[in-house]
Design a protein around this motif. Structure first.
Motif: not given
Lengths: 189, 942, 416, 92
Positions: B378, B381-383, B385, B396, B398-399, B402, D75
């Motif tokens: 995180c 800033r990924a969240r 799920k 998640d 998706k977030t 990569s 980003t």
């Protein structure tokens, strides 16, 4: 012969640990050589004629006639010449002609050699990985680039797996050396 | 299977009492081994607290480590590797740990509900700062930070790898094995001092043998691979842009050891694999914070890894995993059986069950399910799920960044088999061949949604910050329904454990209150660091004298031998003045240096001025662009002063430029602006005029440069410059320059420039000769009583001459304001010319530099005073400018000043007041021309 | 019912059942007299002063997320009025005066705590600049004291006086400077505005301006269109993005500023200290955490997170001036979006679009400006004239050459 | 952050100094009748986008090249890095 005697920036410092030596190393003369705009075609043969080889690629240092040549920035090279010749810039400028501009740089830099005394180079990289932000372990021999360490500019040259030269500005060389020695002590003693 | 070596006894003290533990212990395990139950106090209510967890999630057992005359506060006892001589103390209590006076807060709790302080302490107005706040502040905080300087040292380092594997449990080890054998360059980091993760704490089997065998064999293999770097006790604390990871290695917990205590690694990884495992969470019920209430996984760790049997243990679980714990009583919420209250203040004595029955117990193992350690996913800033089956947040995809993969328990794959499978899958994803899957357990967790036992009493959610379920309900009642508002209002999750054990339980309680689902309620943002990092580690060696580099001038050694006091000028140390015996204060030295220079000859090291080699066919054209005046017309062998503007029309820098040949100029900058000016010139060269033939090289350190000033300057130089060079006034007039040799053939450059207003030169030699030249000149200068002068005398002389310097070139002044408007060429464009013509910059009442002399010669001037017209009351409206430089002029025997005055050049002769309000000093000064001394400049041309 | 000690007592003994929401969860109406875009400190303060000081009615604050979620919720909580240029000093001093009466004005304890702000100096030129600055402060009725090294040592004996690369030579002290519990500022203004009937509408993002014939008549939002006679924008770091919807380019870049907090520690540091030889300033919160920060990261960013070089730079500064903090642990680092203007000073002005007003360019100084920003913006929105202390904050000052450049860095936002 | 220098490969962003929007390379014509307004826009007004941003970085602790970096401001992802000199020449 002038009665002014030259002094080295670090007064010929050296320190030894088992398997590692850090010492000030007299490099001879350093000359910046820049290609005049639109003169690449004249520069190439002139360089070859003067130094016996084609100019190095980015991040590269090569052995040339009289010393070494490294790429320093686009259209610019740093020539490391063996031996003392205070007019080396003028001599090179004369040889190269109008296709290049030369600037004397020898006194601007202090030169520190960091080397393993044997083929075992563990200590060398164990120290440098706490000092230089670049991946020197995996860099090829002949790798040369400019970066900074401990807030001070440094040109790093990897001559071989066991010998690395650090060029750092003369005025702050003492701070640079202090930091390097401190790191080496932390790792090795 | 324990990992304790009970042949190696380690002595330590806790709150002054001596105990013994073993090699392999943490402080927490050693305290439990010694049956110490109360180890700390909670933040707000000062409730007695014991050890709850086994790793960095521990919210309660915070202690101070003492040693070397200082202490380290807020250390989790669970992450301190026991060492011989450890001196630990509990914290956050007034009086002894067992009789904390502030425990009164616990009885006052109805008045101390969440946010109570926002609603009171407002009257009377002055009382907040004088009375209420000091009381609150005194009680606040956790451990004590010593005011003694930190005696420890810290190193920093840089590592590069193909893949960074975070966590050395089964998933991390298996992945490291796979990738290591495939020849990838990998780093495997784990914050524990032993690698193995949960395999060290559970009695699992792998390939029909104890799991520990597999762990040991795997580590042995990894240690044998040169492309694998194993880093235990290394916490990956943060994930940053483009594959940069922050790692904190702990070498020892001992204070004052000779080696760095931590190494802060910056790790550059092409990809990363997060195998950080999961953290068990508690269940909220009345008095669930009592010492002896522990996480079930911790109870198993203490038993299996540390060989400690916690007597009379009961178990409360809402899932199958908890059932692995040995317990005398088992309460499984899925069977409708649970604990509602705990008896015993300083340690569990009894448990009240939902049936009303009360049973005796000394420990309660609690398992409320597991939270994958997704924090590091995180940081960019990924969240995560919500997974409704596992009842936890999972990464998640998706977030997810990569370049990051998540495997094992961190990915919600809780069984050991699933961890291995994840490891092999990610290996294939990274293009390597996985080794065979070890055979091991694959039990599902079967967790139920049982979070909170409702009741009248307080049930703890955030143990350290004393946030109870009721506080969350109250926050919602007051309109704080967004999870971020709840967090800020109640302080949930803001303690040193960053909510490791409390966030999800808190969310569940909030969701219950709002009637929303957990995913609708949201999650707070995880920010670095994952575990707290000592500020000292971030600073590394850059502290004290080594905070920043020190730059020394070529004459430094000579000056130090001759009484110099040095001053910081950026990173440079320059001679400020050089005291001689008998001088009572710095003014004596400075006055002498000025007088000796003006009467005979003085020498000053000016190497610090930036020097730039400008070469090329278009060098003159280039300089025309960057300076307001023209350089293309400068003749070879001549110098010219130049003023440089920023594109916004404000003066940027000034200096002199010498033309050594048709294609070769040497330009100087001020000391302070050497770096920024070079950057600016490169911008102009590369970005604005890329077709010009011009090259720039910084030669500041290459040339040692000395100013030689005073009526005898030429006479002195004639003894230095080789005789074949004619430096007479005719052959080498003011503003001449040239290359020559000195002292019998040494290469040098000579510039006839003057900052002091005297007949003056600047002589430069390759820096290798700098020390020799200053000695030679001072020796030759003895005949003229030559003096080495410092920056103070330099400053006095330039103020006497009315030359602007750094104080005047302060980034807000125009050429016109500096009295240099005449330099701006009308014939050509230059950087800054267009915008310098804006109305605000050329207005009549804009500030202009002028000189000031006190009306009464006894008066002292203060730099930074403001100019107020006589008879006016000082106010913003009557403020007509400010003093920018002052000096005592030994030539004029008065203070003199330079400053900026509205429409100043038209107010010469006016008497105005220079007001230094902070010093309550108001001095009448006469506005004069800034050229105090030799205004016609006759001395410099002789 | 208001907040008081008596009320707390009453609620404590009756189980806290009587507390009502601090502000209502308002539903948007079809039209308002004045809409404020941005439910941060500045927007909520503007609404409060519009309602309480300028007698305006039918006011709404539109917030895309939760109120106080921007910079008022993530800053280093410092208030001060220690500026050098009158255009700024008058404004920030006005702000400090409003802080001094804030709690009574809004009936909410934001813990305004004036424990002093001390800026250290290490060189003569720095001292001289501080003298100029301190005198400018006093010209504007603010308080300022110049301390020498001994004066600093008396206040903070644990600073690094003896082994410093850049020795402390003194400091400029503003005793009235201090800190405020930042979240409570948003909640307090919301509470007070709400009581005067202001609609605070959360989870309501503006997606477009309704502009016809050069006049702004309302906004489109994620909760439907809302009409307005006047629209004020106070969205700080998002200024560029929001004003682009009105077709405007601003003299502003958005940058990331990181801030840091340590684990809770027993009281150590009374006031605020700013290091003059490095990028580091620090105070200690009432909970015990050292709250500290330094320079902006230096590149345009809306990511609300920064990178390691600045973290290390700030901690190096911290260790140099306070060498005991090596053993304090950094608990949390975060980043906020700064609306960095081209001269480092803010903008409170009308735009060329009738009925559309702009407040922004706060750089990293927006928190301490909150009351005066709200007051001045309310003044402008209500009267169409500039408040006395904010009259220099015009948009056209760049084209006219009246920059307000405290640091003298020119048109490069990351240097301010 | 890491900037992939077109000649030197990946280098830590801390070696670089940031200037701002790459539009700063497009210095207006000082002889134009609208020069005053052109320079005001050039020097002071910014697009300040959320998303892709072309910006100037200077490799101060490296080869002293100015680079045009295309980076996402939300980003921080970098999609393109060019030598500013080449960009400037191609624009002429």
């Amino acid at each position: 012969m002038s009665k002014l005697s030259p002094t080295l920036p670090l007064e010929s410092f050296s320190k030894h640990w088992p398997d590692l030596t850090v010492e000030e190393h007299y490099t001879g003369e350093l000359i910046s050589l820049a290609i005049a705009r639109d003169e690449e075609s004249a520069f190439k043969p002139a360089f070859k004629k003067t130094f016996g080889k084609a100019a190095p690629e980015p991040s590269q240092i090569i052995a040339v006639k009289g010393g070494f040549a490294m790429w320093s920035s686009p259209d610019q090279y740093l020539i490391l010449l063996e031996g003392e010749n205070i007019n080396a810039d003028k001599d090179i400028a004369k040889k190269m002609g109008a296709c290049a501009y030369a600037t004397l740089q020898s006194d601007g830099w202090a030169s520190i050699n960091v080397k393993s005394d044997t083929s075992k180079n563990a200590a060398l990289y164990d120290v440098l990985e706490r000092f230089i932000p670049l991946n020197l372990r995996q860099a090829p021999e002949g790798f040369a680039t400019r970066t900074s360490a401990h807030h001070i500019a440094v040109i790093v040259i990897k001559y071989s797996e066991t010998e690395i030269q650090l060029l750092t500005p003369r005025s702050s060389a003492r701070s640079f050396l202090d930091a390097l020695i401190h790191t080496a002590d932390n790792v090795l003693s | 299977m324990s990992l304790i070596d009970n042949t190696q006894v380690l002595s330590f003290t806790f709150n002054g009492k001596a105990y013994q533990g073993y090699e392999g212990d943490t402080l927490a395990s050693a305290l439990l081994r010694n049956k110490v139950r109360v180890v700390g106090r909670s933040f707000k209510y000062h409730r007695p607290r014991g050890i709850m967890g086994v790793g960095s999630e521990e919210p309660n057992a915070l202690v101070e480590i003492h040693g070397a005359g200082t202490c380290e506060p807020n250390r989790r006892a669970t992450t301190i590797k026991l060492f011989d001589g450890l001196n630990a103390k509990s914290q956050n209590h007034m009086g002894p740990l067992n009789f904390d006076v502030l425990a009164i807060n616990d009885f006052m709790h109805p008045f101390l509900a969440a946010g109570f302080y926002y609603k009171t302490f407002m009257w009377p107005k002055a009382f907040w700062e004088k009375l209420y706040e000091p009381v609150i502040r005194r009680a606040a905080g956790l451990g004590t930070l010593s005011k003694a300087a930190d005696p420890d040292s810290y190193d920093k380092g840089f590592l590069h790898c193909d893949t960074l594997i975070i966590g050395a449990g089964p998933a991390g080890l298996q992945t490291a094995l796979n990738l290591g054998l495939a020849g990838h360059n990998i780093i495997l980091a784990d914050d524990d001092f032993r690698m193995g993760g949960r395999l060290l704490s559970e009695d699992y089997e792998i390939n029909l043998a104890p799991a520990l065998n597999w762990v040991n064999e795997t580590i042995q293999t990894l240690e044998s691979l040169p492309n694998v770097r194993l880093m235990s006790r290394t916490s990956i604390y943060g994930v940053y842009d483009h594959g940069i990871y922050g790692g904190l290695e702990t070498t020892t917990d001992e204070i004052g050891s000779s080696k760095p205590r931590h190494i802060l690694w910056r790790i550059y990884a092409k990809s990363s694999i997060l195998a950080a495992g999961a953290t068990e969470r508690p269940i909220a019920f009345a008095n669930n914070d009592r010492p002896g209430v522990m996480l079930a996984s911790a109870v198993r760790s203490y038993k299996n890894r540390f060989d400690i049997d916690l007597e009379n243990t009961a178990l409360l679980t809402n899932n199958d995993d908890g059932l692995q714990t040995d317990a005398a009583h088992i309460f499984d919420t899925r069977n409708g059986s649970y604990v509602t209250d705990v008896g015993g203040r300083k340690g569990v004595r009894s448990l009240t069950l939902n049936t009303g029955e009360k049973i005796a117990a000394n420990h309660l193992a609690v398992s409320g399910g597991w939270n994958p350690n997704v924090h590091l996913t995180c940081h960019k800033r990924a969240r995560p799920k919500w997974d409704e089956t596992l009842r936890c947040f999972v990464p998640d995809p998706k977030t997810l960044p990569s370049d990051m993969s998540v495997i094992g328990a961190a990915n919600g794959q809780f069984s050991t088999h699933a961890a291995f499978k994840d490891a092999n899958d990610v290996t294939e994803k990274l293009g390597a061949k996985p080794s065979s899957l070890p055979q091991t357990e694959d039990a599902p967790i079967n967790v139920s949604a049982f979070w909170h036992v409702k009741g009248k009493k307080r049930a703890w959610v955030d143990f350290q910050n004393d946030v109870t379920a009721k506080d969350i309900t109250l926050a919602h009642q007051e309109g704080f329904s967004s999870v971020e508002h709840v967090k800020r209002y109640t302080t949930l999750g803001m303690a040193t454990d960053q909510g490791r054990t409390s966030n999800v339980v808190g969310l569940a309680v909030l969701a219950d209150t709002t009637g929303q689902s957990i995913p609708e309620t949201g999650t707070t943002i995880f920010r670095p660091p994952y575990s707290p990092v000592p500020i000292g580690a971030f600073a590394g060696t850059h502290r004290g004298q080594h905070f920043k580099p020190t730059r020394l001038t070529p004459s430094h050694k000579y000056a130090a031998e001759n009484g110099a006091t040095f001053i910081e000028t950026g990173y440079w140390k320059r001679s400020q003045w050089l005291a001689r015996s008998g001088e009572k204060g710095w003014r004596d030295s400075v006055d002498r240096e000025v007088l000796m220079t003006r009467s005979s000859v003085g020498i000053c090291d000016v190497t610090t001025l930036g020097k730039i080699d400008v070469q090329g066919r278009d060098a003159g054209k280039f300089l025309n662009k960057v300076y307001v005046n023209t350089f293309s017309t400068l003749k070879v062998g001549k110098c010219r002063y130049g003023l440089m503007l920023r594109e916004d029309g404000i003066a940027m820098d000034d200096g002199t430029t010498a033309r050594l040949s048709e294609t070769h100029f040497v330009t100087t900058t001020t000391t302070a602006k050497a770096g920024p000016v070079f950057r600016h010139l490169e911008f102009v060269r590369q970005c604005l005029y890329p077709d010009m033939d011009v090259h720039l090289i910084s030669t500041t350190d290459q040339w040692a440069q000395f100013s030689v000033a005073g009526p005898n300057a030429r006479k002195l130089l004639e003894k230095i410059v080789d005789p074949e060079f004619d430096i007479s006034n005719e052959a080498f007039p003011y503003m001449a320059c040239g290359e020559l040799t000195i002292c019998g053939g040494a290469r040098a450059r000579l510039f006839r420039l003057s900052f002091s207003g005297e007949l003056a030169y600047e002589i430069s030699v390759p820096a290798r000769y700098g020390d020799a030249l200053i000695r030679e000149m001072m020796q030759k200068g003895e005949a003229f009583d030559a003096v080495l002068y410092g920056t103070e005398a330099l400053g006095v002389m330039r103020i006497e001459k009315g030359h602007a310097a750094g104080n005047e070139l302060n980034g807000t002044t125009t050429a016109q304001a500096l009295g240099l408007g005449g330099f701006v060429s009308k014939k050509k464009d230059c950087i800054g010319k267009v915008l310098s013509q804006r109305e605000g910059l050329i207005a009549e009442d804009s500030l202009q530099m002028v000189g000031f002399i006190p009306v009464s010669s006894q008066d002292k001037l203060t730099n930074g005073a403001h100019f107020i017209p006589k008879g006016e009351t000082p106010s913003p409206e009557t403020d007509h400018g400010y003093m920018s430089s002052v000096a005592w002029s030994p030539m004029l025997e008065t203070y003199i000043g330079l400053g900026f005055l509205k429409n100043g050049q038209n107010r010469l002769g006016e008497v105005i007041q220079a007001s230094h309000l902070m010093g309550n000093s108001h001095v009448d000064v006469t506005v004069v021309s800034p050229h105090f001394f030799d205004p016609k400049g006759e001395r410099l041309r002789v | 019912m208001g907040y008081s000690a008596f009320r707390i007592f009453k609620e404590a003994v009756t189980g806290h059942k009587g507390w009502k929401p601090v502000w209502r969860k308002a539903e948007p109406l079809a039209e308002y007299d004045i809409i404020i875009i941005g439910g941060g400190g500045h927007g909520l303060a503007t609404a409060h002063y519009l309602a309480s000081k300028f007698d305006q009615k039918r006011i709404a604050v539109l917030e895309k997320g939760w109120i106080g979620g921007g910079n008022v919720g993530r800053n280093t909580t410092i208030i001060r009025s220690n500026y050098m240029l009158h255009e700024n000093e008058a404004f920030y001093e006005f702000s400090l005066k409003l802080w001094e009466g804030l709690e009574q004005d809004v009936n909410y304890n934001a813990m305004v705590s004036q424990r002093g702000v001390l800026n250290l100096y290490h060189t003569d030129p720095q001292r001289d600049a501080y003298i100029r600055r301190g005198n400018a402060m006093m010209l504007n009725g603010a308080d300022a004291k110049l301390l020498d090294a001994e004066g600093v040592r008396k206040m903070y004996p644990f600073l690094n006086f003896d082994d410093a690369r850049f020795p402390i030579r003194g400091g400029l002290l503003q005793p009235r400077g201090g800190t405020v519990r930042h979240d409570a500022v948003a909640w307090g203004y919301a509470h007070a505005a709400d009581k005067r009937g202001v609609d605070i509408i959360e989870n309501c993002e503006v997606t477009a301006f309704d502009i016809q014939n050069g006049k702004c008549t309302g906004v489109q939002t994620t909760r439907g269109p809302i009409g307005a006679k006047k629209v004020g924008v106070a969205v700080a770091g998002n200024s560029g993005r929001v004003m682009a919807m009105a077709g405007m380019r601003l003299p502003i870049e958005s940058h990331v500023l990181q801030a840091f907090v340590s684990e809770g520690l027993k009281p150590l540091l009374d006031g605020v200290i700013t290091y003059g030889a490095g990028h580091f300033y620090v105070s200690q919160s009432d909970k015990g955490g050292l709250v500290f920060g330094g320079d902006i990261d230096g590149y345009n960013s809306y990511a609300q997170r920064g990178n390691l070089p600045v973290v290390e730079d700030v901690c190096e500064g911290g260790m140099s001036v306070m060498p005991m903090i090596g053993k304090a642990r950094m608990l949390r680092m975060w980043g906020g979006i700064m609306d960095m203007s081209m001269d480092g000073s803010p903008i409170i002005d009308k735009t060329h679009i009738d009925g559309l007003y702009f407040n922004g360019g706060w750089c990293y100084g927006g928190f301490k400006a909150t009351p005066a920003s709200g007051y001045s913006f309310a003044h402008l929105l209500a009267t169409d004239t500039y408040h006395d202390t904010a009259k220099a904050y015009r948009l056209d000052r760049f084209s006219r050459g009246y920059m307000i450049d405290e640091k003298g860095q020119g048109a490069q936002p990351n240097l301010h | 952050m890491i900037i992939h220098h077109p000649l030197l490969g990946p280098r830590d962003a801390s070696e670089f100094v940031y200037l701002g929007d790459a539009s700063l390379m497009n210095r207006p014509n000082p002889k134009s009748e609208t020069a005053a307004e052109d320079f005001h826009r050039y020097q002071y007004l910014r697009d300040n986008p959320v998303g892709q941003h072309r910006e100037l970085w200077y490799h101060e602790q490296g080869d002293r090249s100015w680079l045009v970096v295309t980076r996402n401001t939300l980003t921080h992802d970098i999609t393109k890095v060019e030598l500013a000199r080449d960009v400037a020449r191609s624009q002429k």
